[in-house]
Write a protein that holds these residues in place. Structure first.
Motif, PDB file in Angstrom:
ATOM      1  N   LEU A 223     -17.092 -42.983 -11.037  1.00 48.19           N
ATOM      2  CA  LEU A 223     -16.000 -41.941 -11.161  1.00 48.19           C
ATOM      3  C   LEU A 223     -15.064 -42.020 -10.003  1.00 48.19           C
ATOM      4  O   LEU A 223     -13.985 -42.037 -10.167  1.00 48.19           O
ATOM      5  CB  LEU A 223     -16.572 -40.549 -11.692  1.00 48.19           C
ATOM      6  N   GLY A 224     -15.761 -42.456  -9.046  1.00 48.23           N
ATOM      7  CA  GLY A 224     -14.910 -42.424  -7.623  1.00 48.23           C
ATOM      8  C   GLY A 224     -14.324 -43.785  -7.677  1.00 48.23           C
ATOM      9  O   GLY A 224     -13.027 -43.930  -7.362  1.00 48.23           O
ATOM     10  N   ILE A 225     -14.901 -44.743  -8.198  1.00 49.38           N
ATOM     11  CA  ILE A 225     -14.222 -46.236  -8.332  1.00 49.38           C
ATOM     12  C   ILE A 225     -12.916 -46.011  -9.205  1.00 49.38           C
ATOM     13  O   ILE A 225     -11.729 -46.486  -8.899  1.00 49.38           O
ATOM     14  CB  ILE A 225     -15.213 -47.184  -8.435  1.00 49.38           C
ATOM     15  N   ILE A 226     -13.047 -45.547 -10.244  1.00 51.00           N
ATOM     16  CA  ILE A 226     -12.073 -45.757 -11.575  1.00 51.00           C
ATOM     17  C   ILE A 226     -10.869 -44.820 -10.716  1.00 51.00           C
ATOM     18  O   ILE A 226      -9.672 -44.886 -11.193  1.00 51.00           O
ATOM     19  CB  ILE A 226     -12.353 -45.100 -12.756  1.00 51.00           C
ATOM     20  N   THR A 227     -11.293 -43.715  -9.838  1.00 52.02           N
ATOM     21  CA  THR A 227     -10.104 -42.741  -9.396  1.00 52.02           C
ATOM     22  C   THR A 227      -9.362 -43.412  -8.619  1.00 52.02           C
ATOM     23  O   THR A 227      -8.358 -43.341  -8.514  1.00 52.02           O
ATOM     24  CB  THR A 227     -10.866 -41.341  -8.784  1.00 52.02           C
ATOM     25  N   GLU A 234      -7.030 -39.243 -13.855  1.00 57.98           N
ATOM     26  CA  GLU A 234      -6.984 -38.987 -15.543  1.00 57.98           C
ATOM     27  C   GLU A 234      -8.250 -39.675 -16.098  1.00 57.98           C
ATOM     28  O   GLU A 234      -8.933 -39.295 -17.035  1.00 57.98           O
ATOM     29  CB  GLU A 234      -6.035 -39.826 -16.055  1.00 57.98           C
ATOM     30  N   LEU A 235      -8.652 -40.953 -15.629  1.00 56.23           N
ATOM     31  CA  LEU A 235      -9.715 -41.563 -16.308  1.00 56.23           C
ATOM     32  C   LEU A 235     -11.060 -40.930 -16.021  1.00 56.23           C
ATOM     33  O   LEU A 235     -11.823 -40.616 -16.877  1.00 56.23           O
ATOM     34  CB  LEU A 235      -9.965 -42.988 -15.682  1.00 56.23           C
ATOM     35  N   ALA A 236     -11.249 -40.710 -14.779  1.00 62.20           N
ATOM     36  CA  ALA A 236     -12.638 -39.606 -14.730  1.00 62.20           C
ATOM     37  C   ALA A 236     -12.467 -38.396 -15.326  1.00 62.20           C
ATOM     38  O   ALA A 236     -13.840 -37.982 -15.961  1.00 62.20           O
ATOM     39  CB  ALA A 236     -12.651 -39.268 -13.082  1.00 62.20           C
ATOM     40  N   LEU A 237     -11.351 -37.748 -15.760  1.00 62.27           N
ATOM     41  CA  LEU A 237     -11.402 -36.358 -16.529  1.00 62.27           C
ATOM     42  C   LEU A 237     -11.859 -36.890 -17.759  1.00 62.27           C
ATOM     43  O   LEU A 237     -12.681 -36.173 -18.305  1.00 62.27           O
ATOM     44  CB  LEU A 237      -9.999 -35.727 -16.253  1.00 62.27           C
ATOM     45  N   GLY A 238     -11.283 -37.849 -18.361  1.00 58.47           N
ATOM     46  CA  GLY A 238     -11.614 -38.156 -19.877  1.00 58.47           C
ATOM     47  C   GLY A 238     -12.964 -38.637 -20.137  1.00 58.47           C
ATOM     48  O   GLY A 238     -13.558 -38.391 -20.867  1.00 58.47           O
TER      49      GLY A 238
END
Length: 309
Positions: A223-227, A234-238
């Motif tokens: 999740l940190g990497i995609i953020t 947005e991507l981590a939230l979804g």
């Protein structure tokens, strides 16, 4: 510079640097993480020192209140923390919620819904495959009325719970640690490890063992990497919302933190092998590949290991 002007031009900074739009100060970043992680630590110490059977205690609470009420009360706890966090950011840090969420000019809901659909589809398909290939793994638990009530509770409260965790770890702390250390890598490591530690009191840890922390911390890193790569939450939230929401509706087990009136009950004996390592070593890299291609991520070295200006 006037904060209103900065709200209108959020992409002046990259994501971590968005934290500079508010009023900085180490003392402002400490209270909420210390209180939240302190409560987690206190819970863990009490359970360890008193040798409390968490699963048995949860079962007693569920029998007394019912699964839906027990689940709703746990979710409401996180809703309160989210409200406190957003209030603190807005009125103590004087930082806009938009700048805590993304470096884009506005929140990209398309990103949230895309990764939500991707993760939801993966969970549903993989669960059905397991059910038909290994029918002894899951037991059908579907009851229309309890499930309908669960669906309403979950749709209303689960995204709030997952959003709190994302705003705290990948938002508030990612920006705070990054600005304080001037290192994106340090921000990624610290927030990912703390995210894993947050789950240490979960009954899954007692049931499977500390090896499951590899999954929790690995999820934090993903999740940190995609953020960092996408310059926004947005991507981590979804992803996080889909993971928790679809899971609580679809399948539960009597040894997990989220026990619900779901469609299936996992009656298999949990193991510390494939189930723990597969997401970290296989599933998360596949998701990273898909997202990197869709959103054309480049400059990985600077975005993950660069200096925060």
């Amino acid at each position: 510079m006037d904060n209103k002007f900065l709200k209108q031009q959020p992409n002046k900074y990259m994501y971590i640097e968005q934290g500079r739009q508010g009023k900085l100060g180490l003392w402002k970043y400490l209270p909420i993480p210390l209180v939240f992680m302190g409560l987690i630590g206190l819970q863990y110490l009490i359970v360890s020192i008193l040798d409390i059977d968490v699963a048995a205690m949860m079962e007693k609470e569920i029998q007394s209140k019912g699964k839906n009420r027990f689940f709703a009360e746990n979710m409401l706890f996180m809703a309160i923390f989210l409200a406190v966090l957003l209030f603190w950011v807005r009125y103590v840090h004087k930082q806009s919620i938009l700048s805590l969420t993304t470096s884009r000019e506005k929140i990209d809901w398309g990103r949230i819904f895309f990764v939500f659909g991707l993760m939801a589809s993966f969970i549903i398909i993989s669960t059905l495959v397991i059910y038909f290939v290994y029918p002894d793994t899951y037991q059908i638990n579907f009851e229309p009325l309890p499930f309908l009530i669960l669906t309403v509770i979950a749709i209303l409260l689960v995204p709030i719970q997952t959003s709190f965790e994302e705003y705290l770890f990948r938002g508030y702390l990612m920006q705070g640690v990054g600005i304080a250390t001037k290192s994106k890598l340090t921000a990624l490591i610290v927030t990912s490890v703390l995210f894993g530690i947050m789950h240490i009191a979960n009954p899954e840890v007692e049931k499977i063992g500390y090896i499951i922390m590899v999954y929790y911390i690995g999820t934090g890193f993903f999740l940190g990497i995609i953020t960092l790569m996408d310059e926004g939450l947005e991507l981590a939230l979804g992803f996080h919302a889909a993971n928790n929401l679809v899971t609580v509706l679809l399948v539960t087990a009597d040894w997990t933190a989220l026990q619900t009136d779901s469609i299936f009950i996992d009656v298999s004996d949990p193991s510390s092998g494939y189930e723990v390592l597969a997401p970290v070593l296989i599933i998360f890299p596949i998701f990273l590949y898909i997202l990197s291609k869709k959103y054309q991520w480049t400059n990985w070295k600077d975005k993950l290991f660069g200096v925060v200006n």
